[in-house]
Design a protein around this motif. Sequence first.
Motif: not given
Length: 454
Positions: A92-93, A95-96, A132-133, A136-137, A139-140
Amino acid sequence: MTDITLDRRALLVAGSAALVGTEAVLSPATAAAPMRAGALKFPAGFRWGASTAAHQIEGNNTNSDLWFLENLNPSTFVERSGDACDSYHRFAEDIAMLAKIGLNSYRFSVEWARIEPTRGQFSLAELDYYRRVIATCRQHGIAPAVTFFHGSAPRWFGEAGGWLNPDSAGLFARFCDKVARTLGADMACAFTINEPQVNEVFRAIPGGGDYFRKADAASLAMHQAAAKALNVPEFHSSGHPDFLRARPNMIAGHEQGYAAIKAAHGKLPTGVTLSVTDFQPANEDSPYREVREAAYGHWTEAVKRAGDFTGVQSYRMIRLPGKGAPLPPLPDMPFVRHDDPVGNMSRPEAVGNTLEYIWRATGKPVMMTENGLETENDAWRAWYIPEALKSLHAAIGRGVPVMGYFHWSLIDNFEWTRGYKPKFGLASVDRETFKRTLKPSAAVLGGIARANAV
Ligand code: BGC
């Protein structure tokens, strides 16, 4: 992968030493004035991204063929991957950070050794992990560009002969089917196999095979020790020197993997990624065309049969000597690496040249799925990125349909047999705390991506 050290850096071609020294490394003070930002526009919808691979960043890929080889004696790995960048927990870090840079796509790989830990047994929990990976992409606002095979395989696959096994293509296609059916709906694009011909590229050069003799013998000894330790007739990984024997199965693996992914999601753009060195002539009568054909021909034919596009991975130019008169030296460029004793040059023009070559050879769109610079001096990377992108832009101007550009790599990572020393990242990673720190070059790429112009 085990001889990637040599593939990356070294090649002894008769007469190639003559090429070295035709261009001097210039000091930072001589760097060309930066071009006015935004003068060259990229097409709307252009993908701007960074690439990684599971084994190189996730850490503790304990069920993989490479983990086994890293922990073997003898091993050609200078160190073990261990925790890598701990991206398994810190995705998550990552991808952010990629979003913060200003990129809109992330190319990463799903790890077969985690998803199918035992032959035929698929882990729902690990599939869910990659779900989830991908989520998360999304979501960003990042498009997930997913590689199905990037160097590492389950240990059971290696024990069964890896890509030498006549069943290998079917085994890989079954994995592709499972992953595509479970996760494909949220992917932006998919890649079957990463650089299946990486070991062939330098050996296609006259005399190239001789250069690798010692490294190949060491790699063979390691694979034989693995087979003995596991009590199997043959252990095979991506770095096995018998890569020519594996080629037909890898081509079949790509074709069947492609068919499986497309059967699950017909609209998901899917292709293979190729390692493409920009072979150019240094003299008249240089055999560079024949070398290109030997290095890429089998795969460009495969792409014509199966693939919506080709991923082109470009790091270098090599000027090949020939019997005729020498051609003029290339113009000097600041920071262009040519201190390699055997002629690899990190020239940005290689980007446009390789994209154009593969497009012409396949007739299909191309995507730069990896390009970057190995250096501890990030000022070189910051200079290199806009130059490489000008070259890519010029290729678009010549009519080459280029879908996107992915920088290798998002973070400094495990560079196969060479361990953690080589630095390719837009961010560094503290080897004890795993803290990521963006380098100035990340802002350079991000600025270009946000403006969609260089
Ligand atoms: C590979 C990456 C590797 C990079 C830099 C590419 O050939 O796909 O895994 O780290 O080059 O050496």
